[in-house]
Design an enzyme around this catalytic site. Structure first.
Site, short mmCIF file in Angstrom:
data_model
loop_
_atom_site.label_atom_id
_atom_site.label_comp_id
_atom_site.label_asym_id
_atom_site.label_seq_id
_atom_site.Cartn_x
_atom_site.Cartn_y
_atom_site.Cartn_z
N GLU A 1 0.83 -1.20 0.00
CA GLU A 1 0.00 0.00 0.00
C GLU A 1 0.87 1.26 0.00
O GLU A 1 0.44 2.32 -0.43
CB GLU A 1 -0.94 -0.01 1.22
CG GLU A 1 -2.29 0.60 0.95
CD GLU A 1 -3.33 0.28 2.00
OE1 GLU A 1 -4.31 -0.40 1.66
OE2 GLU A 1 -3.18 0.69 3.17
N HIS B 1 5.42 -27.72 -0.65
CA HIS B 1 4.68 -28.80 -1.30
C HIS B 1 3.61 -28.27 -2.25
O HIS B 1 2.76 -29.01 -2.72
CB HIS B 1 4.06 -29.71 -0.23
CG HIS B 1 5.10 -30.35 0.64
ND1 HIS B 1 5.51 -31.66 0.49
CD2 HIS B 1 5.86 -29.85 1.64
CE1 HIS B 1 6.46 -31.93 1.38
NE2 HIS B 1 6.70 -30.84 2.10
N LYS C 1 -13.95 1.44 -4.00
CA LYS C 1 -14.98 1.91 -3.05
C LYS C 1 -16.01 2.76 -3.78
O LYS C 1 -17.22 2.60 -3.57
CB LYS C 1 -14.33 2.74 -1.94
CG LYS C 1 -13.52 1.92 -0.96
CD LYS C 1 -13.06 2.80 0.20
CE LYS C 1 -11.95 2.15 0.98
NZ LYS C 1 -11.30 3.07 1.90
O1 PA5 Z 1 -3.41 1.70 5.93
C1 PA5 Z 1 -4.50 2.24 5.73
O2 PA5 Z 1 -4.61 3.46 5.79
C2 PA5 Z 1 -5.74 1.43 5.48
O3 PA5 Z 1 -5.47 0.08 5.40
C3 PA5 Z 1 -6.76 1.65 6.58
O4 PA5 Z 1 -6.19 1.31 7.80
C4 PA5 Z 1 -8.03 0.85 6.35
O5 PA5 Z 1 -8.59 1.17 5.12
C5 PA5 Z 1 -9.05 1.13 7.47
O6 PA5 Z 1 -9.34 2.48 7.55
P1 PA5 Z 1 -10.06 3.09 8.80
O7 PA5 Z 1 -9.17 2.92 10.00
O8 PA5 Z 1 -10.27 4.53 8.45
O9 PA5 Z 1 -11.37 2.35 8.98
#
Ligand code: PA5
Length: 427
Positions: free
Chosen positions: A279, A300, A414
């Site tokens: 990410e 395996h 989203k």
């Molecule tokens: O690393 C990130 O920013 C994302 O993975 C968020 O943690 C995830 O989308 C959850 O978001 P939130 O804490 O706003 O619900």
């Protein structure tokens, strides 16, 4: 402090001159908060700034949960979920004795998983830690609504005030306003720490403490990491690891990193790592793809590909000499299974030999291997390791010229989903 070793001839061919020349500039972008996304660098010294009162609040809240409930339901997704699960499972194993039950929910839209968890909770007195920085993420919001419905039906509405703890933004979001209106206890996710760097905040610390893990030791490991992994050169193993990955990709066409463990309870640590790195650097058509495997299990299945398939993978192995637990292989007079050559040996000895043999086979084949070694699987060393990866992730993203702290691509699905679901536009 972790150590980094490399195995495979290809490492001798890597040229680190670009990374060497940029190391102090990038280190300064991190330390002086001048790089892209600089308002999300709060994690660099967060642990050192945590006060005794803040830590005590988390520890005493965890104690209350353990004393007054049968289980804790941790609701969150992505960075609001993976870190806590990674640390808890790595340190406790998958079937620990006397475990306080922690159930993770809100990390999927699977109706089957959610229905089964709700059914499982029907006869329990449980507390809930709902974690969302934005306070609006669909998966945890839906799960929280379902769990609240169950709590109200089972215990009445007054139960919520004590049983729900919200970890969220200081001011913004639906979860913050609900917590303020209904009087839940809250913990704050700092503005300058993004989800995937938040395991060192109450997002991770509260569930980890509820699991019975010593968070003071975890924090001590992070604080030592703040000093150890801020050296502004490739002498720093964290930066060296980042530079090595980049060089393997840009100079030798190894574009996929396979995280390897020989311990199934470290699976979620790998999941956490994949999120942290993919990410952070997977944007603008750049970045390596991180995947993971558990050996010997996956030898395996994907072992054939790793040894002889398309040579685009390199491995990063997290090595730790001492397992959490061990068993001895018993003797058997008849030896019908021909295993007496192993009688009296610990299973960890066999696992270690399998590891050495595989490291040799893969690195002498066409799969280069990084080995990141920690002394012991304990809260201190895991805190230190988490910080090692924070630094390497930020350094690696700046090295390829991307902002480590945003995730614009995640928003696209989203938007499509909200359109299909008919979510009303914000006024
Ligand atoms: O690393 C990130 O920013 C994302 O993975 C968020 O943690 C995830 O989308 C959850 O978001 P939130 O804490 O706003 O619900």
């Amino acid at each position: 402090m972790v150590t980094l070793k490399t195995y495979g001839n290809v490492f001798d061919k890597l040229d680190f001159s670009k990374a060497n020349s940029k190391a102090s500039e990038i280190a300064s972008m991190i330390d002086n908060k001048t790089g892209a996304g600089n308002d999300f660098l709060g994690w660099t010294d967060y642990a050192s700034k945590l006060t005794v009162e803040e830590i005590d609040d988390i520890v005493s809240t965890a104690k209350k949960i353990r004393e007054n409930y049968d289980a804790l339901v941790v609701i969150g997704i992505g960075g609001s979920y993976l870190g806590a699960r990674a640390i808890i499972e790595a340190l406790e194993g998958l079937y620990p004795e006397d475990k306080f039950e922690i159930i993770f929910l809100g990390n999927t839209l699977s109706s089957t998983y959610t229905a089964q968890v709700l059914k499982h909770l029907e006869n329990k007195k449980f507390a809930v830690n709902v974690i969302s920085k934005s306070g609006t993420t669909t998966e945890p919001a839906v799960a929280f609504r379902l769990v609240k419905d169950l709590m109200i039906k089972k215990f009445g509405v007054n139960y919520l005030k004590d049983a729900v703890i919200a970890t969220t933004d200081k001011k913004r979001g639906a979860l913050r306003s609900e917590a303020d209106q209904l009087g839940y206890k809250t913990f704050v996710i700092p503005d300058d720490i993004g989800g995937r760097f938040s395991v060192i905040t109450p997002v991770g610390l509260l569930p980890i403490a509820v699991a019975g893990i010593d968070i003071k030791e975890f924090i001590r490991g992070i604080k030592d990491g703040e000093k150890e992994y801020s050296v502004p050169s490739l002498e720093n193993p964290s930066y060296k690891y980042a530079a090595t990955r980049e060089a393997l990709a840009s100079q030798q066409h190894y574009h996929t990193e396979l995280f390897i463990t020989y311990e199934p309870q470290e699976r979620f640590f790998q999941e956490w790592l994949k999120q942290l790195i993919d990410e952070s650097e997977g944007k603008e058509d750049k970045g390596l793809f991180c995947s993971s495997a558990i050996f010997t299990t996956d030898l395996h299945s994907i072992g054939q590909f790793v040894q002889e398939g398309t040579p685009t993978l390199f491995e990063t192995i997290i090595e730790c000499d001492s397992p959490l637990q061990d068993v001895v292989i018993p003797s058997d007079e008849k030896d019908l299974d021909n295993l007496n050559y192993l009688q009296g040996k610990k299973l960890s000895y066999v696992n270690d030999k399998a590891y050495r043999a595989t490291l040799d086979a893969h690195s002498n084949g066409h799969t280069p291997c990084n080995v990141i070694k920690i002394d012991k699987m304990d809260p201190y060393n895991l805190g230190n390791l988490v910080y090692f990866f924070f630094r390497s992730t930020a350094f690696g993203a700046y090295l390829i010229g991307v902002n480590p702290f945003n995730q614009p691509g995640v928003e696209i699905y989203k938007k499509n989903m909200f359109k299909l679901l008919g979510k009303p536009e914000k006024k």
